[in-house]
Scaffold this active site. Structure first.
Site, PDB file in Angstrom:
ATOM      1  N   HIS A  65      55.593  29.741  68.061  1.00 54.72           N
ATOM      2  CA  HIS A  65      56.776  30.461  68.539  1.00 54.72           C
ATOM      3  C   HIS A  65      56.996  31.726  67.704  1.00 54.72           C
ATOM      4  O   HIS A  65      57.276  32.797  68.249  1.00 54.72           O
ATOM      5  CB  HIS A  65      57.990  29.528  68.476  1.00 54.72           C
ATOM      6  N   ASP A 109      60.069  30.949  74.413  1.00 54.55           N
ATOM      7  CA  ASP A 109      60.974  29.828  74.173  1.00 54.55           C
ATOM      8  C   ASP A 109      60.578  28.620  75.012  1.00 54.55           C
ATOM      9  O   ASP A 109      60.614  27.479  74.538  1.00 54.55           O
ATOM     10  CB  ASP A 109      62.417  30.234  74.468  1.00 54.55           C
TER      11      ASP A 109
END
Length: 142
Positions: A65, A109
């Site tokens: 991420h 996300d």
């Protein structure tokens, strides 16, 4: 003619609030069943910053991420502040947004939330609020 299912799902969009942290938190909670705060300050990468070797597969999700956000920043996006649109079904997340930065931030996300769900069995409470000084080893490249 009936609208496509993805369009119908977009009618149930999550409200926008203060950057995308709230949105990311909703994704995490819906995909894992855990409060999003359980992933804040987890291991060496979940939360602000990140360095050294990830402690487990959950932490690797956060490393990926961070890398995803880093790529967006190089493109001129500000992923920590991008507000995007998304909807969630039982098993998936559908991203939308007015700009490419919004859509790409949502995809970062989404991948992390799905990664957390896929690696729920690696989540270990001993890595919650993990002190950064305990992180060791080299920092893996993106």
């Amino acid at each position: 003619m009936k609208p496509p299912i993805a369009l119908a799902c977009l009618c149930l969009l999550v409200p926008l609030a203060g950057g995308n942290l709230v949105q990311f938190g909703v994704m995490i909670e819906r995909m894992t069943g855990k409060p999003a705060l359980q992933y804040n300050d987890y291991g060496c990468y979940c939360g602000v910053g990140g360095s050294h070797w990830p402690v487990d597969e959950t932490d690797w999700c956060c490393h990926a991420h961070d890398c995803c956000y880093g790529r967006l920043e190089k493109l001129g996006c500000d992923p920590k502040l991008e507000k995007y649109l998304f909807s969630i079904t039982r098993d998936n997340i559908f991203c939308a947004g007015r700009t490419a930065c919004q859509r790409h931030t949502c995809e970062c996300d989404k991948r992390a939330a799905l990664c957390f769900r896929h690696n729920l069995n690696t989540y270990n409470r001993k890595y919650a609020h993990y002190p950064n000084k305990l992180c060791t080893g080299p920092t893996p490249p993106c």
